[in-house]
Design an enzyme around this catalytic site. Structure first.
Site, PDB file in Angstrom:
ATOM      1  N   TYR A  50      -3.776 -16.291   1.504  1.00 38.64           N
ATOM      2  CA  TYR A  50      -4.109 -15.647   2.789  1.00 38.64           C
ATOM      3  C   TYR A  50      -5.543 -15.095   2.771  1.00 38.64           C
ATOM      4  O   TYR A  50      -6.097 -14.803   3.824  1.00 38.64           O
ATOM      5  CB  TYR A  50      -3.132 -14.510   3.137  1.00 38.64           C
ATOM      6  N   HIS A 108       4.704 -19.851  -4.432  1.00 43.72           N
ATOM      7  CA  HIS A 108       4.592 -19.973  -2.972  1.00 43.72           C
ATOM      8  C   HIS A 108       5.324 -21.198  -2.406  1.00 43.72           C
ATOM      9  O   HIS A 108       5.991 -21.103  -1.385  1.00 43.72           O
ATOM     10  CB  HIS A 108       3.110 -19.991  -2.589  1.00 43.72           C
TER      11      HIS A 108
HETATM   12  P1  NAD Z   1       6.498 -14.312  12.734  1.00 46.13           P
HETATM   13  O1  NAD Z   1       7.771 -14.965  13.078  1.00 46.13           O
HETATM   14  O2  NAD Z   1       6.483 -12.959  12.161  1.00 46.13           O
HETATM   15  O3  NAD Z   1       5.659 -14.379  14.054  1.00 46.13           O
HETATM   16  C1  NAD Z   1       4.402 -13.786  14.180  1.00 46.13           C
HETATM   17  C2  NAD Z   1       3.932 -13.956  15.610  1.00 46.13           C
HETATM   18  O4  NAD Z   1       4.952 -13.473  16.498  1.00 46.13           O
HETATM   19  C3  NAD Z   1       2.715 -13.075  15.882  1.00 46.13           C
HETATM   20  O5  NAD Z   1       1.541 -13.793  15.696  1.00 46.13           O
HETATM   21  C4  NAD Z   1       2.910 -12.650  17.305  1.00 46.13           C
HETATM   22  O6  NAD Z   1       2.280 -13.593  18.123  1.00 46.13           O
HETATM   23  C5  NAD Z   1       4.386 -12.741  17.542  1.00 46.13           C
HETATM   24  N1  NAD Z   1       5.031 -11.413  17.618  1.00 46.13           N
HETATM   25  C6  NAD Z   1       5.206 -10.500  16.620  1.00 46.13           C
HETATM   26  N2  NAD Z   1       5.866  -9.432  17.071  1.00 46.13           N
HETATM   27  C7  NAD Z   1       6.139  -9.663  18.371  1.00 46.13           C
HETATM   28  C8  NAD Z   1       6.802  -8.927  19.375  1.00 46.13           C
HETATM   29  N3  NAD Z   1       7.353  -7.745  19.128  1.00 46.13           N
HETATM   30  N4  NAD Z   1       6.878  -9.468  20.631  1.00 46.13           N
HETATM   31  C9  NAD Z   1       6.350 -10.674  20.881  1.00 46.13           C
HETATM   32  N5  NAD Z   1       5.713 -11.423  19.978  1.00 46.13           N
HETATM   33  C10 NAD Z   1       5.603 -10.919  18.732  1.00 46.13           C
HETATM   34  O7  NAD Z   1       5.696 -15.337  11.805  1.00 46.13           O
HETATM   35  P2  NAD Z   1       4.866 -15.266  10.464  1.00 46.13           P
HETATM   36  O8  NAD Z   1       3.742 -14.305  10.539  1.00 46.13           O
HETATM   37  O9  NAD Z   1       4.526 -16.662  10.120  1.00 46.13           O
HETATM   38  O10 NAD Z   1       5.938 -14.740   9.406  1.00 46.13           O
HETATM   39  C11 NAD Z   1       5.992 -13.393   8.950  1.00 46.13           C
HETATM   40  C12 NAD Z   1       5.469 -13.281   7.547  1.00 46.13           C
HETATM   41  O11 NAD Z   1       6.153 -14.191   6.681  1.00 46.13           O
HETATM   42  C13 NAD Z   1       3.994 -13.705   7.382  1.00 46.13           C
HETATM   43  O12 NAD Z   1       3.089 -12.761   7.899  1.00 46.13           O
HETATM   44  C14 NAD Z   1       3.935 -13.904   5.889  1.00 46.13           C
HETATM   45  O13 NAD Z   1       3.872 -12.667   5.225  1.00 46.13           O
HETATM   46  C15 NAD Z   1       5.274 -14.597   5.631  1.00 46.13           C
HETATM   47  N6  NAD Z   1       5.142 -16.080   5.634  1.00 46.13           N
HETATM   48  C16 NAD Z   1       5.394 -16.736   4.462  1.00 46.13           C
HETATM   49  C17 NAD Z   1       5.294 -18.110   4.395  1.00 46.13           C
HETATM   50  C18 NAD Z   1       5.589 -18.791   3.112  1.00 46.13           C
HETATM   51  O14 NAD Z   1       5.322 -19.995   2.979  1.00 46.13           O
HETATM   52  N7  NAD Z   1       6.130 -18.118   2.134  1.00 46.13           N
HETATM   53  C19 NAD Z   1       4.906 -18.850   5.517  1.00 46.13           C
HETATM   54  C20 NAD Z   1       4.663 -18.162   6.703  1.00 46.13           C
HETATM   55  C21 NAD Z   1       4.793 -16.787   6.754  1.00 46.13           C
END
Ligand code: NAD
Length: 275
Positions: A50, A108
């Site tokens: 990240y 990861h």
């Molecule tokens: P998420 O499902 O948390 O969605 C994030 C998006 O949802 C935001 O950009 C925003 O646009 C929207 N959002 C958030 N809160 C909201 C609300 N209350 N109302 C409306 N829209 C809203 O997706 P993410 O960020 O991909 O996943 C969360 C975390 O998981 C990441 O930040 C990361 O730490 C982890 N992650 C890990 C991997 C992996 O390969 N291990 C991959 C992706 C994400």
């Protein structure tokens, strides 16, 4: 009501609701994580890839919050495999975070065309025994990849996988349950790529007077999964955090369960294709 701490299979605990920083701009990370800590989050999920571990570290240092009250996760990127590289990678992450240890270190992705995973995973156990990480786990090891980890006899505490109402990965959830491995649901809200405002999620939200995002987070929490939704806005951080106070009924849970589309519901990468 406080966020619940879940028991991990190694005796440690983890706050069930945290804050994720995927795609958080490194230049803004310190401010955003500071906002998240002020909103009450004590569990932060980052990764070397990240590029924002320094910002997370600065926010932690500036917060004045006791280290023992925080739960910090980072992850090993796919090009750092084998004993030497894995050790170098955690040292680099700890230096960027300004920490002596992380609470959780994850592989990861399985990255199946890369080096064999065994040596890397055995090195993870060494890092845990040496105190550089409290717990060790994997990410994106679905039911096709998790067996190669289980064969080592070193059981991960968590498996962090894409999971939201339209992609529930039931086979992987069952395999993890058999081995007492907690599921961390990434993309818990479908990464904002799915319209959950109407349909069953919208109906559940309306019944409880909450937002669709709160309804989905409450669904994850009720089913024992760990989540760390991401948002750059302090308002949405607070909204998502407050979801731990929402209690859904068995009927609400079943209505959201029924949205599963199997692999067609995936919104991000298939682990078999990520190297
Ligand atoms: P998420 O499902 O948390 O969605 C994030 C998006 O949802 C935001 O950009 C925003 O646009 C929207 N959002 C958030 N809160 C909201 C609300 N209350 N109302 C409306 N829209 C809203 O997706 P993410 O960020 O991909 O996943 C969360 C975390 O998981 C990441 O930040 C990361 O730490 C982890 N992650 C890990 C991997 C992996 O390969 N291990 C991959 C992706 C994400």
């Amino acid at each position: 009501m406080a966020v619940q701490n879940l028991d991990l299979n190694d005796g440690n605990t983890i706050p069930q609701l945290g804050f994720g920083v995927f795609k958080v701009d490194p230049a803004e990370t310190e401010r955003i994580v500071t906002d998240a800590l002020q909103a009450g989050y004590r569990h932060i999920d980052t990764a070397a890839i990240y590029g924002n571990e320094e910002g997370v570290g600065r926010a932690i240092a500036a917060s004045g919050i006791d280290r023992s009250e925080l739960f910090i996760t980072t992850k090993l990127w796919n090009d750092r495999r084998g004993r030497t590289e894995t050790r170098r990678a955690i040292d680099e992450s700890l230096q960027k975070l300004g920490l002596d240890y992380v609470d959780l270190f994850l592989i990861h992705w399985p990255a199946p065309s890369g080096d064999p995973i065994r040596e890397t995973w055995e090195t993870f156990a060494d890092l845990r025994n040496e105190g550089l990480t409290r717990s060790i786990g994997v990410s994106n090891f679905d039911e096709r990849f998790l067996p190669s980890i289980l064969e080592t006899g070193i059981i991960p505490v968590v498996n962090q996988i894409e999971l939201h109402p339209q992609f529930q990965q039931r086979a992987t959830q069952e395999l993890c349950a058999e081995h007492n491995i907690k599921i961390e649901a990434w993309g818990p809200l479908g990464q904002g790529k799915v319209d959950f405002t109407s349909g069953p999620v919208g109906a559940v939200a309306e019944r409880h007077g909450v937002t669709w995002a709160q309804a989905i987070i409450a669904w994850h929490l009720a089913q024992g999964r760990i989540v760390f939704p991401k948002s750059n806005s302090a308002e949405r951080m607070a909204e998502n955090f407050a979801a731990h106070e929402v209690t859904l009924t068995a009927e609400d849970l079943a209505d959201i369960d029924a949205l599963d589309k199997g692999t067609e519901g995936r919104v991000s990468a298939d682990p078999a294709t990520v190297d």
